[in-house]
Design a protein around this motif. Structure first.
Motif, short mmCIF file in Angstrom:
data_model
loop_
_atom_site.label_atom_id
_atom_site.label_comp_id
_atom_site.label_asym_id
_atom_site.label_seq_id
_atom_site.Cartn_x
_atom_site.Cartn_y
_atom_site.Cartn_z
N PRO A 2 30.41 0.91 -41.19
CA PRO A 2 31.55 1.67 -40.63
C PRO A 2 32.86 0.91 -40.85
N PHE A 3 33.94 1.61 -41.08
CA PHE A 3 35.24 0.96 -41.23
C PHE A 3 36.33 1.97 -40.91
N ASN A 4 37.51 1.45 -40.69
CA ASN A 4 38.66 2.32 -40.44
C ASN A 4 39.91 1.71 -41.07
N CYS A 5 40.41 0.62 -40.48
CA CYS A 5 41.73 0.12 -40.90
C CYS A 5 41.68 -0.73 -42.18
N THR A 6 40.59 -1.42 -42.44
CA THR A 6 40.41 -2.40 -43.52
C THR A 6 41.41 -3.55 -43.47
N SER A 7 42.01 -3.78 -42.32
CA SER A 7 42.99 -4.86 -42.22
C SER A 7 42.73 -5.79 -41.03
N GLY A 8 41.53 -5.72 -40.46
CA GLY A 8 41.19 -6.65 -39.39
C GLY A 8 41.67 -6.24 -38.02
N ARG A 9 42.09 -5.01 -37.85
CA ARG A 9 42.66 -4.61 -36.55
C ARG A 9 41.71 -3.79 -35.68
N CYS A 10 40.95 -2.90 -36.29
CA CYS A 10 40.20 -1.93 -35.47
C CYS A 10 38.84 -2.45 -34.99
N GLY A 11 38.23 -3.34 -35.73
CA GLY A 11 36.94 -3.90 -35.33
C GLY A 11 35.74 -3.03 -35.69
N SER A 12 35.97 -1.89 -36.34
CA SER A 12 34.84 -0.99 -36.61
C SER A 12 33.89 -1.52 -37.69
N CYS A 13 34.32 -2.48 -38.48
CA CYS A 13 33.47 -3.01 -39.55
C CYS A 13 32.68 -4.24 -39.10
N ARG A 14 32.53 -4.37 -37.80
CA ARG A 14 31.84 -5.55 -37.26
C ARG A 14 30.42 -5.68 -37.82
S1 FES Z 1 37.92 -1.95 -40.92
FE1 FES Z 1 39.17 -2.31 -39.19
S2 FES Z 1 38.76 -4.37 -38.73
FE2 FES Z 1 37.66 -4.05 -40.57
#
Ligand code: FES
Length: 99
Positions: A35-47
């Motif tokens: 899972p991912f959303n922001c790809t910039s380290g902000r949302c945490g969904s790619c944990r």
């Molecule tokens: S996709 Fe948002 S922190 Fe990695």
């Protein structure tokens, strides 16, 4: 070439990538859906959680510590979008999304 294994629920998929590539992008480009959303380290969904080979990944960055907290980082959690691969690793997606 580094070998990356990704455990998602009961399944485990593996792929090879070039050294220094981004773990999240490489997985997604092979239809391994972290899972991912922001790809910039902000949302945490790619944990993700590193099961093997933590030393073969880029160092934990400030954004990861900020988003995950030191306790989670010490338990092996990373943000896939902030993680670069330099050797064989095995990771798991702790809360996979079912598509
Ligand atoms: S996709 Fe948002 S922190 Fe990695």
């Amino acid at each position: 070439m580094p070998q990356v294994a990704v455990k998602i629920g009961p399944q485990e998929k593996s792929f090879e990538c070039q050294e220094g590539e981004n773990l999240l992008y490489e997985a997604i480009s092979r239809s391994i859906m972290i899972p991912f959303n922001c790809t910039s380290g902000r949302c945490g969904s790619c944990r993700i959680r590193v099961l093997e080979g933590a030393e073969k990944l880029s160092e934990v960055g400030d954004r990861e510590i900020l988003r995950l907290g030191e306790e989670q980082v010490e338990k092996g959690f990373r943000l896939g979008c902030q993680t670069y691969v330099y050797g064989d690793v095995r990771v798991e997606v702790p809360q996979p999304r079912l598509y």
